[in-house]
Design an enzyme around this catalytic site. Structure first.
Site, PDB file in Angstrom:
ATOM      1  N   GLU A   1      38.167  31.030  34.411  1.00  0.00           N
ATOM      2  CA  GLU A   1      38.210  31.780  36.067  1.00  0.00           C
ATOM      3  C   GLU A   1      38.227  30.446  36.735  1.00  0.00           C
ATOM      4  OE1 GLU A   1      36.025  34.983  36.232  1.00  0.00           O
ATOM      5  OE2 GLU A   1      36.314  36.008  34.366  1.00  0.00           O
TER       6      GLU A   1
ATOM      7  N   GLU B   1      36.358  37.330  27.214  1.00  0.00           N
ATOM      8  CA  GLU B   1      35.089  37.779  27.812  1.00  0.00           C
ATOM      9  C   GLU B   1      35.286  39.121  27.933  1.00  0.00           C
ATOM     10  OE1 GLU B   1      33.519  35.739  31.430  1.00  0.00           O
ATOM     11  OE2 GLU B   1      33.886  34.149  30.180  1.00  0.00           O
TER      12      GLU B   1
HETATM   13  C1  GBH Z   1      32.636  35.713  34.179  1.00  0.00           C
HETATM   14  O1  GBH Z   1      33.645  35.866  35.623  1.00  0.00           O
HETATM   15  C2  GBH Z   1      31.968  34.637  34.605  1.00  0.00           C
HETATM   16  O2  GBH Z   1      33.103  34.110  33.887  1.00  0.00           O
HETATM   17  C3  GBH Z   1      30.653  34.333  33.802  1.00  0.00           C
HETATM   18  O3  GBH Z   1      29.980  32.890  34.027  1.00  0.00           O
HETATM   19  C4  GBH Z   1      30.329  35.466  34.615  1.00  0.00           C
HETATM   20  O4  GBH Z   1      28.595  35.806  34.682  1.00  0.00           O
HETATM   21  C5  GBH Z   1      30.689  36.911  34.656  1.00  0.00           C
HETATM   22  O5  GBH Z   1      31.539  36.858  34.273  1.00  0.00           O
HETATM   23  C6  GBH Z   1      30.436  38.284  34.695  1.00  0.00           C
HETATM   24  O6  GBH Z   1      30.117  38.543  35.827  1.00  0.00           O
HETATM   25  O7  GBH Z   1      37.354  35.848  44.460  1.00  0.00           O
HETATM   26  O8  GBH Z   1      38.641  38.007  44.957  1.00  0.00           O
HETATM   27  O9  GBH Z   1      39.397  36.655  43.700  1.00  0.00           O
HETATM   28  C7  GBH Z   1      33.888  37.566  35.682  1.00  0.00           C
HETATM   29  C8  GBH Z   1      34.299  38.288  37.321  1.00  0.00           C
HETATM   30  C9  GBH Z   1      36.033  37.844  37.930  1.00  0.00           C
HETATM   31  C10 GBH Z   1      34.439  37.727  39.253  1.00  0.00           C
HETATM   32  C11 GBH Z   1      37.037  37.861  39.293  1.00  0.00           C
HETATM   33  C12 GBH Z   1      35.648  37.050  40.405  1.00  0.00           C
HETATM   34  C13 GBH Z   1      37.462  37.187  41.262  1.00  0.00           C
HETATM   35  C14 GBH Z   1      36.764  37.960  42.176  1.00  0.00           C
HETATM   36  N1  GBH Z   1      34.942  37.686  38.142  1.00  0.00           N
HETATM   37  N2  GBH Z   1      36.662  37.918  40.384  1.00  0.00           N
HETATM   38  S1  GBH Z   1      38.508  36.858  43.961  1.00  0.00           S
END
Ligand code: GBH
Length: 461
Positions: free
Chosen positions: A183, A373
């Protein structure tokens, strides 16, 4: 593990009955994890400090002041944890290697004890018939490199290459499935734009620099793996969420497009040769301040698969006065028709995974998708040796039905990895949101397979 099989709630009414066979016989089933969230042993056996060690040790950054110093203690418990994974009838373990464990200063002399640890993890997987699927980078940059600017410094391309070469040359004989980044949007956005994740930096300029160097390393990592590992299956992962307009498509269109670009498209587009999607998000023009001659060509790489990571959807509302984004994401409780919200304050929206699979499959050159995921966090209650996490079972069944729907429509989806094996350290949220198929008692490191884990065990039998 000798728990009674999971009974009850065998199928939700609003989804068709699922069987493992529906997904095909080569379909991969597994879990995803990340080094900082599970390993602990943050300063043992020569490991260097990472930006997450520094960030969590800084007052006020993490809820309740929690940190991943010990986490699930996977550094010591990997053998039993992998045995539990095997007992769930799953055959893939996605994990990440901690850069500062193997290169304490980020570059320079490798730490043999750190390298030995991942040998043990990989060997333990192979002995059990579990495929190891490492990710090179899941957010834990060595602090020594952050001190030199981290992802904002163009030298990170060299630093990352040194690290990627070390890892893939060390394990490439035994490991064939690889992912480059976890990500990129999440760590560049949250870490260098909003400051909510490590290293806690804010501002569009910092973000723009981090984005370009990240996009470069995403492709460079692919090339390095291709070079060092024979018969490699190479991917990288993206966070993605389906985005809907708040009220009318027309009025909220600008905000919707900008959020869609930020959250979904800004890393895949340069990768497939489309350049940065500046049209969708004008602030991305700043990224070009960091682009040198020949770079755009270097952002491309022909991955064998793309990892899709989906949890929820977003709803965007136009607001002219919001800088850069021209609108905001509307929280789930203000959206219409929302039935269920997780502990992360994320709407349960199963159709969203179908939508993002379709969206990413449509990009030129994308050959295969793997759900690297998907998962959810709800309040879990322990009752003796059981955890009846009905809401999570329900979530998985409905999301899986939507993955199958995409597959039936001809989208090449090759596997599905749950987030996550066991409850772990959920970044800035600390330990409270639990995502595991297995419950972790953080005081004793006792593990209890939740009903969701038992459901998968039955389903995959
Ligand atoms: C995942 O994040 C991670 O890979 C993992 O480590 C984590 O534990 C899991 O999910 C649960 O949270 O900065 O406004 O663009 C997924 C969730 C999705 C969170 C995208 C951040 C971007 C926000 N992510 N999001 S922004």
């Amino acid at each position: 593990m000798s728990l009674a099989p999971y009974k009850g709630l065998s199928q939700m009414i609003d989804s068709p009955p699922l069987t493992k066979q529906d997904f095909g016989k080569d379909f991969l089933w597994g879990v995803a994890t990340a080094a900082y969230q599970i390993e602990g042993a943050w300063n043992q056996d020569g490991k260097g400090e990472s930006i997450w060690d520094r960030f969590t040790h800084t007052k006020g950054k993490i809820k309740r002041g929690e940190n991943g110093d010990v986490a699930c203690d996977f550094y010591h418990t990997y053998e039993t944890d992998l045995a539990i994974l095997k007992s769930l009838n799953m055959n893939v373990f996605r994990f990440s290697t901690a850069w500062s464990r193997v290169l304490p200063q980020g570059i320079g002399t490798p730490n043999q004890k750190g390298l030995d640890f991942y040998h043990r993890v990989i060997d333990s997987c192979l002995e059990k018939g579990i495929q190891p699927w490492p990710t090179l980078y899941h957010w834990d940059l060595p602090q020594a490199l952050q001190d030199k600017g981290g992802w904002m410094n163009r030298d990170v391309i060299n630093w990352f290459s040194e690290y990627a070469n070390l890892i893939t040359k060390t394990y490439g004989d035994k490991v064939k499935n690889w992912m480059v980044l976890n990500e990129p949007m999440a760590y560049s956005g949250l870490g260098y734009l909003l400051g909510y994740h490590a290293p806690g930096i804010r501002g569009v300029k910092h973000f723009a620099a981090a984005v370009h160097h990240t996009a470069y390393c995403q492709a460079e990592g692919g090339r390095i793996i291709r070079n060092n590992v024979s018969n490699a299956n190479i991917g990288t992962t993206f966070s993605c969420s389906h985005i809907a307009p708040w009220k009318s498509e027309e009025r909220d269109h600008v905000a919707m497009t900008r959020w869609d670009t930020l959250l979904n498209t800004m890393y895949i587009e340069p990768l497939v040769g489309m350049g940065y999607p500046v049209k969708g998000l004008p602030m991305l023009k700043h990224v070009y301040d960091y682009v040198k001659d020949g770079d755009m060509e270097k952002l491309k790489f022909d991955f064998d698969f793309i990892g899709i990571q989906n949890y929820t959807r977003e709803v965007a509302k136009y607001m002219w006065f919001i800088p850069y984004m021209r609108g905001l994401e509307i929280p789930p409780k203000r959206r219409k028709g929302v039935k269920e919200i997780t502990l992360m304050n994320w709407e349960v929206y199963p159709e969203g995974i179908y939508e993002v699979l379709k969206k990413f499959a449509a990009y030129p050159g994308v050959k295969k998708l793997i759900v690297t995921e998907n998962g959810s966090s709800f309040e879990d209650f322990v009752l003796g040796d059981r955890v009846h996490d009905t809401a999570r079972v329900n979530y998985y069944q409905r999301y899986l039905a939507q993955v199958l729907r995409a597959k039936k429509e001809g989208i090449n989806v090759g596997g599905y990895f749950c987030w996550t094996l066991m409850d772990n350290f959920e970044w800035s949220e600390g330990f409270r949101p639990r995502f595991g198929l297995v419950y972790t008692d953080f005081e004793t490191q006792r593990r209890i397979i939740k009903d969701s884990g038992l459901w998968f065990r039955e389903f995959l039998k």
